[in-house]
Design a protein around this motif. Sequence first.
Motif, PDB file in Angstrom:
ATOM      1  N   ALA A   7       0.838  -1.204   0.000  1.00  0.00           N
ATOM      2  CA  ALA A   7       0.000   0.000   0.000  1.00  0.00           C
ATOM      3  C   ALA A   7       0.872   1.253   0.000  1.00  0.00           C
ATOM      4  N   GLU A   8       1.910   1.229   0.803  1.00  0.00           N
ATOM      5  CA  GLU A   8       2.801   2.396   0.872  1.00  0.00           C
ATOM      6  C   GLU A   8       3.514   2.619  -0.466  1.00  0.00           C
ATOM      7  N   VAL A  11       1.151   4.324  -2.853  1.00  0.00           N
ATOM      8  CA  VAL A  11       0.958   5.751  -2.542  1.00  0.00           C
ATOM      9  C   VAL A  11       2.182   6.565  -2.979  1.00  0.00           C
ATOM     10  N   GLY A  32       6.497   8.825   5.330  1.00  0.00           N
ATOM     11  CA  GLY A  32       5.151   8.708   5.882  1.00  0.00           C
ATOM     12  C   GLY A  32       4.621  10.031   6.385  1.00  0.00           C
ATOM     13  N   VAL A  55      -3.814   6.509  -7.251  1.00  0.00           N
ATOM     14  CA  VAL A  55      -3.736   5.386  -6.295  1.00  0.00           C
ATOM     15  C   VAL A  55      -4.808   4.342  -6.628  1.00  0.00           C
ATOM     16  N   THR A  89      -1.927   5.807   3.299  1.00  0.00           N
ATOM     17  CA  THR A  89      -1.558   4.391   3.164  1.00  0.00           C
ATOM     18  C   THR A  89      -2.467   3.518   4.032  1.00  0.00           C
TER      19      THR A  89
END
Lengths: 102, 250
Positions: A7-8, A11, A32, A55, A89
Amino acid sequence: MIELNTAEAIVVASLREVFAQTDLPPPEAITGDTVLVGKDAVIDSLGVVSLIVEVEQRLETEHAISVVLANDKAMSQRNSPFRTVAVLTEHLLSTAREATAQ
Amino acid sequence: MSEPKKPLPTKIGADAPPMPRVMLITGSRKGIGRFLVEHYLGQGYLVEGCSRGESDLSHPNYHHHSVDVADERGVRTMIADINRRHKRIDIVLNNAAIASMNHVLLTPAASANRMFEVNVTGTMLVCREAAKVMMRKRWGRIVNFTTIVAPIALAGEAIYAASKSAVVTLTRILAFELGQWGITCNSFGATPIMTDMIRGVPADKIDAVVNNLAIKRLGTPTDCSNVCDFFIHEQSDNITGQVIYLGGIT
């Protein structure tokens, strides 16, 4: 199903794509804590729209998971689920998990 | 000393994609939608169509989706499927709509809500999901169908006309919201065409409408394809936020 690191990565890659497609100056590093919405944001409001769509499209094309990140739940939250890379995220992860559980 | 001004761009978005382009036509099972499917298949487009029911059209370049455009999940699934197979959507013709002729004093709320769901929310959902795909290519054409009964304020069509007025406003604002990604959004309203949608309307009512037009004839499906051809043309990249009504109506 996707994991947190996936997921990160989605993004961060999407944010890089937004910078590549616009005149916005990219930050030295994307972490982050990189702010996406409000004061100190590295992108403007249209950049946020582009980022969310990017995304969603990456999740769809790379993992065959279809989600709407700007859903009713997200838009009614007191704190924006798009405010930083880490928060987005988490939002992506939970939305994708809900979608795959259905 | 002031900064030198950046020259204004003369082009927004990418070059037009090569043929065959991918086109989605909603409400494609019959009537105008079906005519447009066959019109654009004849021009070599890859056509995706949708309606609530199945289509009997069989063509190697046509793919049908049984989807209600007011169903958000169904629309998302359809757009994702098109994107998965073609990697793009170039053009959307939002033709799907429902109509119900009723005096406003005899219109049930459920009927009004359903018309807004299909005609307004359905159009919005298809635009929203298709635009997300178009954005990545920096090119797209959206044509939303309205009707002349809105500007002529035809008695008996209050809710249908109101929903189609909403489509025009939606389209005008989408033009501004999506223009930066090379996506144009326009709408057009045809004069009465003999399809199932108006077959139940009394003949004298249709005659009265036609007699008030500048061009006193019924509309034809070719009238519709003619306007769509113009709006989706690659040179129409500066034609956006417009509404064209046929028959002299403004």
